[in-house]
Design a protein around this motif. Structure first.
Motif, mmCIF file in Angstrom:
data_model
loop_
_atom_site.group_PDB
_atom_site.id
_atom_site.type_symbol
_atom_site.label_atom_id
_atom_site.label_comp_id
_atom_site.label_asym_id
_atom_site.label_seq_id
_atom_site.Cartn_x
_atom_site.Cartn_y
_atom_site.Cartn_z
ATOM 1 N N ALA A 2 -9.731 -2.715 -6.079
ATOM 2 C CA ALA A 2 -9.163 -3.751 -5.269
ATOM 3 C C ALA A 2 -9.428 -3.345 -3.863
ATOM 4 O O ALA A 2 -9.498 -2.123 -3.655
ATOM 5 C CB ALA A 2 -7.817 -4.120 -5.618
ATOM 6 N N ILE A 3 -9.260 -4.372 -2.960
ATOM 7 C CA ILE A 3 -9.191 -4.084 -1.348
ATOM 8 C C ILE A 3 -7.756 -4.158 -1.023
ATOM 9 O O ILE A 3 -6.971 -4.956 -1.600
ATOM 10 C CB ILE A 3 -9.867 -5.193 -0.649
ATOM 11 N N ILE A 4 -7.439 -3.373 0.025
ATOM 12 C CA ILE A 4 -6.114 -3.442 0.645
ATOM 13 C C ILE A 4 -6.288 -3.577 1.952
ATOM 14 O O ILE A 4 -7.119 -3.168 2.750
ATOM 15 C CB ILE A 4 -5.334 -2.019 0.356
ATOM 16 N N CYS A 92 -9.680 -3.183 8.807
ATOM 17 C CA CYS A 92 -8.534 -2.886 8.104
ATOM 18 C C CYS A 92 -8.667 -3.210 6.492
ATOM 19 O O CYS A 92 -7.631 -3.030 6.011
ATOM 20 C CB CYS A 92 -7.297 -3.066 8.689
ATOM 21 N N CYS A 93 -9.663 -3.759 6.077
ATOM 22 C CA CYS A 93 -9.832 -4.210 4.768
ATOM 23 C C CYS A 93 -10.724 -3.110 4.023
ATOM 24 O O CYS A 93 -11.777 -3.024 4.133
ATOM 25 C CB CYS A 93 -10.709 -5.450 4.678
ATOM 26 N N VAL A 94 -10.030 -2.278 3.225
ATOM 27 C CA VAL A 94 -10.600 -0.707 2.823
ATOM 28 C C VAL A 94 -10.420 -0.887 1.289
ATOM 29 O O VAL A 94 -9.398 -1.499 0.637
ATOM 30 C CB VAL A 94 -10.270 0.311 3.354
ATOM 31 N N PRO A 95 -11.033 -0.145 0.573
ATOM 32 C CA PRO A 95 -10.817 -0.077 -1.105
ATOM 33 C C PRO A 95 -9.553 0.774 -1.198
ATOM 34 O O PRO A 95 -8.950 1.593 -0.477
ATOM 35 C CB PRO A 95 -11.720 1.092 -1.242
ATOM 36 N N ASP A 96 -8.790 0.188 -2.090
ATOM 37 C CA ASP A 96 -7.372 0.515 -2.879
ATOM 38 C C ASP A 96 -7.566 1.554 -3.767
ATOM 39 O O ASP A 96 -7.723 1.574 -4.808
ATOM 40 C CB ASP A 96 -6.641 -0.733 -3.101
ATOM 41 N N ASP A 97 -7.203 3.029 -3.303
ATOM 42 C CA ASP A 97 -7.203 3.903 -4.420
ATOM 43 C C ASP A 97 -6.368 3.814 -5.348
ATOM 44 O O ASP A 97 -6.450 4.541 -6.400
ATOM 45 C CB ASP A 97 -7.154 5.373 -3.469
ATOM 46 N N ASP A 98 -5.157 3.042 -5.293
ATOM 47 C CA ASP A 98 -4.290 2.843 -6.369
ATOM 48 C C ASP A 98 -4.896 1.839 -7.220
ATOM 49 O O ASP A 98 -3.974 1.743 -8.383
ATOM 50 C CB ASP A 98 -2.899 2.230 -5.831
#
Length: 116
Positions: A2-4, A92-98
């Motif tokens: 997801a993106i965060i 500020c929309c970046v891959p969500d490592d979680d």
């Protein structure tokens, strides 16, 4: 994956209308699985979680725009790249490592929310 939206967000709102899954919400806004999808009533999500698609969910952020990871498909099935990241003026929309998911899983999620 997801993106965060990071806390560098300036709350411009450019990302929100770009999301084909209606997964982006303004800070402090409640959200629903049914928003912008075909999901209605009781559903079992692809990850096995049972939810009421019409039930109001708590905001993930009270401060800045946020993305519901259960609804984010990184625009797989719609576009070549995540549209929120493409239009964000401050990156500020970046891959969500979680929330790491394969393209196959993202496409299955997209088809689940938007069956043809």
């Amino acid at each position: 994956m997801a993106i965060i939206i990071t806390d560098e967000c300036i709350n411009c709102g450019a990302c929100e209308p770009e999301c084909p899954n209606t997964a982006i919400y303004e800070g402090a806004d409640e959200w629903r699985y049914s928003d912008g999808t075909s999901l209605k009533g009781g559903v079992v999500l692809p990850d096995g979680k049972e939810v009421d698609a019409d039930e109001v969910q708590e905001p993930i952020s009270d401060e800045v725009y946020y993305i519901s990871p259960d609804k984010c498909t990184e625009c797989v099935g719609f576009h070549e790249e995540p549209q929120c990241a493409a239009v964000c003026p401050v990156d500020c929309c970046v891959p969500d490592d979680d929330h790491v998911e394969t393209e196959e899983v993202l496409l299955a999620k997209q088809r689940f929310m938007h069956p043809e």
